[in-house]
Write an enzyme that holds these catalytic residues in place. Structure first.
Site, PDB file in Angstrom:
ATOM      1  CE  LYS A 208      43.551  44.131  39.401  1.00 39.82           C
ATOM      2  NZ  LYS A 208      42.842  45.351  39.275  1.00 39.82           N
ATOM      3  CB  CYS A 262      39.878  43.227  35.277  1.00 41.12           C
ATOM      4  SG  CYS A 262      39.082  44.803  35.512  1.00 41.12           S
TER       5      CYS A 262
HETATM    6  N1  SAJ Z   1      32.735  35.030  35.819  1.00 41.54           N
HETATM    7  C1  SAJ Z   1      32.341  33.730  35.540  1.00 41.54           C
HETATM    8  N2  SAJ Z   1      32.213  32.859  36.582  1.00 41.54           N
HETATM    9  C2  SAJ Z   1      32.439  33.251  37.885  1.00 41.54           C
HETATM   10  C3  SAJ Z   1      32.856  34.570  38.146  1.00 41.54           C
HETATM   11  C4  SAJ Z   1      32.990  35.432  37.089  1.00 41.54           C
HETATM   12  O1  SAJ Z   1      32.122  33.353  34.375  1.00 41.54           O
HETATM   13  O2  SAJ Z   1      32.272  32.400  38.763  1.00 41.54           O
HETATM   14  C5  SAJ Z   1      32.903  35.967  34.699  1.00 41.54           C
HETATM   15  C6  SAJ Z   1      31.967  37.172  34.779  1.00 41.54           C
HETATM   16  O3  SAJ Z   1      30.715  36.877  34.227  1.00 41.54           O
HETATM   17  C7  SAJ Z   1      32.730  38.184  33.969  1.00 41.54           C
HETATM   18  C8  SAJ Z   1      34.180  37.856  34.306  1.00 41.54           C
HETATM   19  O4  SAJ Z   1      34.188  36.546  34.793  1.00 41.54           O
HETATM   20  O5  SAJ Z   1      32.518  38.018  32.589  1.00 41.54           O
HETATM   21  C9  SAJ Z   1      34.826  38.772  35.313  1.00 41.54           C
HETATM   22  O6  SAJ Z   1      33.917  39.076  36.350  1.00 41.54           O
HETATM   23  P1  SAJ Z   1      34.331  39.152  37.886  1.00 41.54           P
HETATM   24  O7  SAJ Z   1      33.124  39.495  38.652  1.00 41.54           O
HETATM   25  O8  SAJ Z   1      35.038  37.912  38.259  1.00 41.54           O
HETATM   26  O9  SAJ Z   1      35.436  40.253  37.944  1.00 41.54           O
HETATM   27  P2  SAJ Z   1      35.532  41.788  37.432  1.00 41.54           P
HETATM   28  O10 SAJ Z   1      36.236  41.760  36.116  1.00 41.54           O
HETATM   29  O11 SAJ Z   1      34.260  42.504  37.525  1.00 41.54           O
HETATM   30  O12 SAJ Z   1      36.492  42.353  38.571  1.00 41.54           O
HETATM   31  C10 SAJ Z   1      37.744  41.723  38.813  1.00 41.54           C
HETATM   32  C11 SAJ Z   1      37.914  41.517  40.329  1.00 41.54           C
HETATM   33  N3  SAJ Z   1      39.053  40.665  40.586  1.00 41.54           N
HETATM   34  C12 SAJ Z   1      38.958  39.577  41.363  1.00 41.54           C
HETATM   35  O13 SAJ Z   1      37.933  39.215  41.876  1.00 41.54           O
HETATM   36  C13 SAJ Z   1      40.226  38.816  41.603  1.00 41.54           C
HETATM   37  C14 SAJ Z   1      38.063  42.867  41.006  1.00 41.54           C
HETATM   38  O14 SAJ Z   1      38.347  42.707  42.386  1.00 41.54           O
HETATM   39  C15 SAJ Z   1      39.192  43.671  40.343  1.00 41.54           C
HETATM   40  O15 SAJ Z   1      39.348  44.954  40.936  1.00 41.54           O
HETATM   41  C16 SAJ Z   1      38.828  43.851  38.899  1.00 41.54           C
HETATM   42  O16 SAJ Z   1      38.767  42.552  38.290  1.00 41.54           O
HETATM   43  C17 SAJ Z   1      39.864  44.722  38.220  1.00 41.54           C
HETATM   44  O17 SAJ Z   1      39.581  45.917  38.010  1.00 41.54           O
HETATM   45  O18 SAJ Z   1      40.968  44.241  37.956  1.00 41.54           O
END
Ligand code: SAJ
Length: 403
Positions: A208, A262
């Site tokens: 994870k 996360c």
């Molecule tokens: N973000 C960017 N650029 C991107 C993608 C995301 O700046 O291209 C930013 C988002 O705006 C946000 C942050 O990253 O601020 C995180 O967003 P996210 O959509 O990447 O992830 P979370 O935090 O909503 O969910 C993640 C997921 N992990 C992965 O995709 C590897 C989810 O599957 C997990 O279950 C979750 O973390 C968790 O609970 O750990």
């Protein structure tokens, strides 16, 4: 699918993971009792309502509560399966704060009986399932070798798609011993359509942390590119779209920083336990943590052109179409702009009715009253904005959504 034979489940922590999990199990034939320390959360759920924004969760909770299969309370009840889904934040020095896991384990300990399965779903540093959960249960006299089965199954759902991903995603299950692994795999197979992948608890914990660190490192690459492109006068979103046409390149999107509970947190759990070996992971964290400061500097340079500008900030959430403000870079940026007295700061967050610190306004009003429009979150409402409508304003679009 294995049948659940009307088993009972007790879920500790009714937040973004615990509540969807509890209500899903309630609609799959389990008798579920959810526990939270907040009286408001407990009362809201018992009325069949929800305290967070997540698509379709309201319908699921209402149906589980109305069927009598989901109740909420401040205290645990005896159950066949205990699921711990409590926060695992870090402390000021980036060291993991396992106090919620410890407290949750102590809370359930008097209710746990021989034959029960105890699952830690919270994202946790390597060793937490063994040392904290199994360790504390052992300390109070439970036989965690043969009688009480302790396992880790990290949640992996994406906020905004939680209900789909809870069922469809593959799950990684690792017990503190073989028997615990078997029992936990059997449980997840009753409601998960994805594959249930089997390992030990330490590997499950590390898997994870690895997934979220992978994403953090890749977002850091995109954020670093956005800084370089700004210096070079190159449009970073066009650049990434072009580079991504290569069959083996898939760059993520830059933004105002990385938020949420996360991705901005979990890599620190790896760094804390292996500081010398995790240089890339640490640097990625630093690159992503620096991005909000960079955005603030950019706004300051634009604000200097005005006597006292009105700056309209669009979005507070950590990402698009959620109401979750945890670790949100947008909140930090808005707070800093206000504290620095840069001008009149207006704030819009369409997913919230109110905020304790900021006076929220409709986004159309914010846009029309502003000299500088700072887009911080790519919410669907803001995607309809057009650069041509903002002509006489300065636009700082940290998400690259306004064309
Ligand atoms: N973000 C960017 N650029 C991107 C993608 C995301 O700046 O291209 C930013 C988002 O705006 C946000 C942050 O990253 O601020 C995180 O967003 P996210 O959509 O990447 O992830 P979370 O935090 O909503 O969910 C993640 C997921 N992990 C992965 O995709 C590897 C989810 O599957 C997990 O279950 C979750 O973390 C968790 O609970 O750990």
């Amino acid at each position: 699918m294995v049948t659940n034979l009307n088993k009972t489940v007790c879920v500790i922590g009714l937040g973004y993971i615990g509540l969807p999990t509890a209500s899903l199990l309630g609609t799959k034939g389990y008798k579920v009792h959810g526990v939270d320390t907040s009286r408001h959360v407990v009362d809201t759920i018992n009325e069949g309502r929800i305290h967070i924004v997540e698509p379709d969760l309201d319908i699921l909770v209402k149906s589980a509560v109305q069927s009598g299969n989901l109740t909420a309370g401040l205290e645990p009840q005896k159950a066949d399966v205990f699921i711990l889904s409590v926060p695992t934040p870090f402390k000021d020095n980036h060291q993991p704060d396992l106090s919620y896991v410890e407290a949750a384990t102590r809370t359930i300990a008097p209710y746990v009986e021989a034959g029960n399965l105890v699952i830690l779903e919270s994202t946790s540093p390597v060793g937490t399932t063994e040392d904290v959960v199994a360790g504390l249960l052992k300390d109070v006299g439970h036989d965690i070798e043969k009688e009480v089965f302790v396992a880790h199954c990290p949640e992996r759902v994406l906020p905004g798609r939680i209900l789909t991903e809870l069922v469809e995603n593959d799950r990684i299950v690792g017990g503190v011993n073989k028997l615990a692994t078997e029992k936990a795999v059997e449980f997840y197979n009753t409601f998960v359509r994805g594959e249930v992948l089997v390992t030990d608890s330490r590997t499950a914990e590390m898997a994870k942390l690895t997934e979220n660190s992978f994403r953090d490192v890749n977002i850091a690459f995109a954020n670093e590119l956005s800084l370089i492109c700004d210096q070079e006068g190159i449009g970073v979103w066009e650049l990434i779209a072009l580079a991504n046409r290569h069959p083996r390149v898939s760059i993520l999107q830059p933004g105002p920083g990385v938020g949420g509970h996360c991705i901005a947190v979990d890599p620190w759990f790896i760094i804390a336990s292996a500081p010398e070996s995790s240089r890339l992971i640490r640097t990625a964290r630093e690159v992503n943590d620096y991005k909000p400061e960079w955005v603030i500097e950019k706004v300051k340079r634009s604000a200097d052109k005005f006597k006292r500008p009105t700056i309209g900030c669009l979005g507070l959430a950590f990402k698009a179409d959620v109401d979750d403000l945890r670790e949100s870079p947008a909140v930090d940026i808005v707070r800093k702009l206000i504290n620095d007295g840069l001008g009149t700061i207006l704030v819009a967050e369409p997913n919230l009715h109110e905020h304790t610190e900021f006076d929220l306004r409709p986004y159309e009003e914010v846009v029309s009253a502003s000299d500088i429009v700072l887009l911080l979150v790519d919410h669907k409402e803001f995607r309809d904005l057009r650069a041509s409508d903002l002509k006489e304003k300065i636009l700082i679009d940290t998400r690259g959504v306004i064309v």
